[in-house]
Design an enzyme around this catalytic site. Sequence first.
Site, short mmCIF file in Angstrom:
data_model
loop_
_atom_site.label_atom_id
_atom_site.label_comp_id
_atom_site.label_asym_id
_atom_site.label_seq_id
_atom_site.Cartn_x
_atom_site.Cartn_y
_atom_site.Cartn_z
N GLY A 43 0.74 -1.39 -0.28
CA GLY A 43 -0.15 -0.27 -0.77
C GLY A 43 0.69 0.86 -0.14
N ASP A 98 0.00 3.52 4.24
CA ASP A 98 -0.94 4.08 3.66
C ASP A 98 -1.28 4.68 4.94
OD1 ASP A 98 -1.27 1.11 3.81
OD2 ASP A 98 -2.03 0.54 2.12
N ASP A 101 -5.13 2.46 11.28
CA ASP A 101 -6.87 2.16 11.22
C ASP A 101 -7.02 1.88 12.07
OD1 ASP A 101 -9.19 1.20 10.04
OD2 ASP A 101 -9.01 0.79 8.21
N LYS A 129 -7.21 6.97 10.38
CA LYS A 129 -8.61 6.93 10.16
C LYS A 129 -8.90 7.75 11.39
CE LYS A 129 -10.00 3.69 6.94
NZ LYS A 129 -10.97 2.19 6.23
N PHE A 150 -13.89 3.70 3.60
CA PHE A 150 -13.07 2.16 3.14
C PHE A 150 -12.16 3.01 1.85
CE2 PHE A 150 -10.65 -0.68 0.66
CZ PHE A 150 -10.25 -1.44 1.44
N VAL A 151 -11.11 2.86 1.30
CA VAL A 151 -10.84 4.16 0.06
C VAL A 151 -9.49 3.89 -0.53
CG1 VAL A 151 -10.24 6.18 1.67
CG2 VAL A 151 -7.96 4.90 2.23
N ASP A 157 -5.48 -0.94 -2.05
CA ASP A 157 -6.58 -1.30 -2.65
C ASP A 157 -7.51 -2.03 -1.97
OD1 ASP A 157 -5.09 -2.98 -0.94
OD2 ASP A 157 -5.91 -4.58 -2.23
N ARG A 163 -5.10 0.30 -7.42
CA ARG A 163 -3.62 0.99 -6.68
C ARG A 163 -3.36 2.04 -7.85
NH1 ARG A 163 -1.57 -2.37 -2.34
NH2 ARG A 163 -1.88 -4.48 -2.52
P1 XMP Z 1 -4.40 -1.63 10.46
O1 XMP Z 1 -5.91 -2.04 10.53
O2 XMP Z 1 -3.76 -2.86 10.61
O3 XMP Z 1 -4.63 -1.47 9.10
O4 XMP Z 1 -4.12 -0.31 11.05
C1 XMP Z 1 -4.10 -0.65 8.13
C2 XMP Z 1 -3.56 -1.88 6.64
O5 XMP Z 1 -4.82 -2.31 6.79
C3 XMP Z 1 -5.08 -1.69 5.07
N1 XMP Z 1 -6.13 -0.98 5.68
C4 XMP Z 1 -6.25 -0.28 4.44
N2 XMP Z 1 -6.24 -0.50 2.56
N3 XMP Z 1 -8.02 1.32 2.39
C5 XMP Z 1 -7.50 0.45 2.21
O6 XMP Z 1 -6.93 0.00 0.91
C6 XMP Z 1 -8.21 0.96 3.31
O7 XMP Z 1 -9.58 2.01 3.74
C7 XMP Z 1 -7.84 0.52 4.20
N4 XMP Z 1 -7.29 0.55 5.92
C8 XMP Z 1 -7.16 -0.31 6.39
C9 XMP Z 1 -3.41 -1.05 4.43
O8 XMP Z 1 -3.08 -2.09 4.47
C10 XMP Z 1 -2.92 -0.85 5.68
O9 XMP Z 1 -1.75 -0.93 5.98
#
Ligand code: XMP
Length: 178
Positions: A43, A98, A101, A129, A150-151, A157, A163
């Site tokens: 990402g 990227d 979350d 987020k 979700f982005v 992706d 991507r």
């Molecule tokens: P966590 O929950 O571990 O998430 O903080 C981080 C990883 O999860 C993916 N991620 C997303 N990918 N849109 C995406 O395309 C989203 O809204 C999203 N939220 C989490 C991402 O790979 C990140 O490294």
Amino acid sequence: MSRPPGKSYLSASQIRLRVRTLAASICRTYRNRPLTIVALLKGSVFFVVDLLRHLDSDTEVEFWNVSSYEGTRSTGKIRGLEHCRGNLHGRDVLLIDDILDSGLTLDRTRSHAKKLGARTVQICVLLSKQRKRARNVRARWIGFKIKDEFVVGYGLDLDQRYRALPSIRTLPSSPSST
Ligand code: XMP
């Protein structure tokens, strides 16, 4: 060419300007201190390359391929960490991702970098987020704070698609599960 999905959220020029400002701040912080960037794949690939264009040419770079998402939901598990290596011993490390979350990915990768001997570990994310996190993770550098949606695009992706979009777009998603 197929129509881009969802709704426009951040334009390519907004991202470009913000990346330049982040890079300037990172340069000021690490002036005269050798830096190792650890970028989380896939990402962060566009983000880290664009950042690196503005960082000191001496900056070392590692890529760690980890994943936790299926569709628009976190699995709650990090895959791939056992293959993540690099000479981090005694180094100032900047983890690049990227998006922050639930915090699970950056919490686990930060611990892994410390286990490999990093002297300091800081975090830089393009997006953060605004939600309750499952782990206590704070990023020192944040490009944009965004809603809990979700982005996709600019490296992000949905099951490996979108991507390559130059901008970031929101898709309808189910609420966070982690
Ligand atoms: P966590 O929950 O571990 O998430 O903080 C981080 C990883 O999860 C993916 N991620 C997303 N990918 N849109 C995406 O395309 C989203 O809204 C999203 N939220 C989490 C991402 O790979 C990140 O490294």
